[in-house]
Design an enzyme around this catalytic site. Structure first.
Site, short mmCIF file in Angstrom:
data_model
loop_
_atom_site.label_atom_id
_atom_site.label_comp_id
_atom_site.label_asym_id
_atom_site.label_seq_id
_atom_site.Cartn_x
_atom_site.Cartn_y
_atom_site.Cartn_z
CG ASP A 1 4.32 0.99 3.04
OD1 ASP A 1 3.01 0.58 3.34
OD2 ASP A 1 4.54 1.43 1.82
CG HIS B 1 -0.31 -3.76 -4.29
ND1 HIS B 1 -0.44 -2.80 -5.16
CD2 HIS B 1 0.86 -3.41 -3.60
CE1 HIS B 1 0.53 -1.98 -5.12
NE2 HIS B 1 1.24 -2.31 -4.21
NE ARG C 1 9.33 -8.42 -8.58
CZ ARG C 1 8.86 -7.35 -7.85
NH1 ARG C 1 9.80 -6.25 -7.83
NH2 ARG C 1 7.86 -7.42 -7.47
CD GLU D 1 1.94 1.95 -2.88
OE1 GLU D 1 2.42 1.36 -3.94
OE2 GLU D 1 2.30 2.25 -1.98
CD GLU E 1 0.11 1.41 1.98
OE1 GLU E 1 0.51 1.19 3.05
OE2 GLU E 1 1.04 1.83 1.03
CG ASP F 1 3.17 4.67 0.52
OD1 ASP F 1 3.93 5.76 0.56
OD2 ASP F 1 3.70 3.88 0.37
NE ARG G 1 3.16 3.19 -8.21
CZ ARG G 1 3.08 2.34 -6.96
NH1 ARG G 1 4.26 1.87 -6.35
NH2 ARG G 1 1.96 2.33 -6.37
CD GLN H 1 7.89 1.54 -6.19
OE1 GLN H 1 6.86 2.37 -6.58
NE2 GLN H 1 7.68 0.49 -5.70
CE LYS I 1 6.67 2.78 -2.72
NZ LYS I 1 5.08 2.33 -3.00
CB THR J 1 3.31 8.88 3.69
OG1 THR J 1 4.41 8.46 3.13
CG2 THR J 1 2.35 7.73 4.07
CB THR K 1 -1.08 -0.81 -2.46
OG1 THR K 1 -0.07 0.01 -2.27
CG2 THR K 1 -2.12 -0.37 -3.14
CD GLU L 1 -2.27 -2.69 -7.90
OE1 GLU L 1 -2.33 -1.76 -6.92
OE2 GLU L 1 -2.93 -3.87 -7.49
O1 LIG Z 1 6.75 -4.91 -6.03
C1 LIG Z 1 7.36 -3.95 -5.72
O2 LIG Z 1 8.47 -3.85 -6.32
C2 LIG Z 1 6.98 -2.84 -4.77
C3 LIG Z 1 5.74 -2.31 -4.68
C4 LIG Z 1 5.38 -1.33 -3.87
O3 LIG Z 1 5.17 -0.27 -4.25
C5 LIG Z 1 5.82 -1.52 -2.31
C6 LIG Z 1 4.78 -0.80 -1.52
O4 LIG Z 1 4.95 0.43 -1.31
C7 LIG Z 1 4.10 -1.43 -0.53
C8 LIG Z 1 2.56 -1.36 -0.57
O5 LIG Z 1 2.10 -0.58 -0.56
O6 LIG Z 1 1.87 -2.53 -0.80
CA LIG Z 2 2.96 1.48 0.02
MG LIG Z 3 4.84 7.51 0.70
#
Ligand SMILES: O=C(O)/C=C/C(=O)CC(=O)CC(=O)O
Ligand SMILES: [Ca+2]
Ligand SMILES: [Mg+2]
Length: 400
Positions: free
Chosen positions: A116, A123, A132, A189, A191, A223, A227, A230, A243, A247, A334, A348
């Site tokens: 992925d 995104h 962050r 997500e 994709e 996906d 959260r 994660q 994750k 999927t 994403t 988002e």
């Molecule tokens: O920025 C992060 O810490 C992680 C973000 C995501 O969720 C990563 C991901 O699955 C990739 C994506 O789908 O763009």
């Molecule tokens: Ca993803």
């Molecule tokens: Mg997944």
């Protein structure tokens, strides 16, 4: 044009002809091509015509077909185009057209490895802000390499598979200690997934210009992402259990050859990329997705805005000599556009729950049990025909 009845606005016009695996009643699963509202049962048509290698069409996954490589994929497409365009084929084909409503679509290929990526600047910027808040949203590597991680191939499921709410460890910044329990921040997500057909050799990177030799086509990907799991687990090794529980992919694999009509040049990359990622021929696809939350359209992410091209993703994932296999799936990451209603995840869209959406009159942030999400996608080519990807759908079941 085709002699087959194709309803106006069908995602599966005579230029598309995506391949999938269907089951009719208690018969063995086998390969079909979508045309309008019907599935063309390829095995009997091919064997009646004594087509070379026609046994691949009787197999329960696309893998043997995918392994044949670009010349055979092209010949198969030419054969299919002739079948649907040339009315002389009516007697041979018509008895083998089955309404899609009468079949069950299965996982189209056995997924080998799953990767992925994270190729949308919008995104990545949004998630950087949310995860962050005290640092630069884009990390220093982001414009130098397509950031990605290896996911879990065995939990890739086909559209229509129910998704059980996962449990795990969560710890919000204000909590003293982690707790174990059901995810409270279950998300999607949107994709695009790339399906590898021809393998590469261990130790030999795939050059960026060899993309078309290895990748057969694309599927829609959802996906699913927990959260809260994660956010607590991902430092420093990246996504793991947040994750890997499921999927979802769409059942029809649209060929790159069909999608070629919807290619657009990749936007200029600044700073310039390293030579192994550089090419004169980098393309993107003018695909627009739709996200339906319990039937209500909540977002329309545009694929053409993606920063990294799929050819660069393949070159990067193999640059260390890692080989690719038939059935590998790599997803774009994403897809989010610059507008609010183009964001490809609920974290988002609801800005981490702070700006709820109204869905069928109810305030929503993350998924609740019983919710159903359907993602569709299609490209409109410059000459006005539509190349649809079909849809991928999934419903949330309560977790234990
Ligand atoms: O920025 C992060 O810490 C992680 C973000 C995501 O969720 C990563 C991901 O699955 C990739 C994506 O789908 O763009
Ligand atoms: Ca993803
Ligand atoms: Mg997944």
């Amino acid at each position: 044009m085709t002699w087959i009845n194709v309803p106006d606005g069908s995602p599966f016009g005579p230029e598309n002809l995506p391949l999938g695996i269907f089951r009719a009643g208690d018969e063995e699963p086998r390969m079909g091509a979508a045309i309008g509202d019907q599935v063309m049962d390829l095995a009997p048509v091919a064997s009646a015509q004594m087509l070379d290698g026609s046994q691949v069409f009787a197999e329960p996954t696309l893998n043997s077909f995918l392994a044949l490589g670009r010349p055979a994929w092209h010949a198969t497409r030419e054969w299919l185009l002739d079948l649907v365009r040339n009315e002389n084929n009516r007697d041979a084909v018509e008895p083998h057209l089955i309404p899609q409503s009468a079949v069950t679509m299965l996982l189209p290929f056995e997924v080998a490895d799953y990767v992925d990526f994270y190729a949308s600047e919008q995104h990545a910027t949004n998630l950087g802000r949310l995860f962050r808040p005290d640092s630069e949203p884009l990390l220093p590597n982001w414009k130098h390499l397509p950031v990605g991680y290896h996911g879990r191939a065995g939990t890739v499921v086909t559209s229509g598979t129910d998704i059980v709410r996962p449990s795990g460890q969560r710890k919000a910044p204000a909590d003293d200690a982690p707790t174990y329990g059901l995810s409270q921040r279950l998300d999607i997500e949107v994709e695009l997934g790339f399906v590898v057909g021809s393998p590469s050799k261990l130790g030999e990177p795939v050059p960026v210009d060899d993309f078309m030799d290895h990748v057969y086509g694309v599927v829609l990907v959802n996906d699913w992402s927990a959260r809260d799991l994660q956010a607590w687990e991902y430092v420093p090794l990246g996504p793991f259990l947040g994750k890997s529980f499921a999927t979802s992919i769409s059942p029809w694999v649209v060929s790159l050859e069909a999608l070629e009509a919807a290619e657009v040049p990749l936007a200029e990359q600044e700073p310039a990329v390293l030579p192994y990622l550089a090419s004169e021929n980098l393309a993107n696809y003018d695909i627009t997705f739709q996200v339906y939350w319990n039937g209500q359209l909540v977002s329309s992410p545009p694929y053409r805005e993606m920063y990294w091209s799929p050819a660069q993703m393949l070159a990067h994932l193999s640059v260390n000599g890692a080989s690719v296999r038939t059935g590998d799936l790599y997803a774009s990451g994403t897809v989010s556009g610059p507008e609010k209603d183009q964001r490809g995840s609920f974290i988002e869209l609801s800005w981490a729950g702070r700006e709820p959406l109204t869905v069928n009159g109810e305030e929503r942030t993350f998924l609740v049990d019983g919710d159903e999400v359907t993602i569709t996608g299609s490209a409109t080519t410059p000459d006005g025909h539509r190349i649809g990807l079909g849809s991928v759908t999934g419903r949330i079941l309560p977790g234990a």
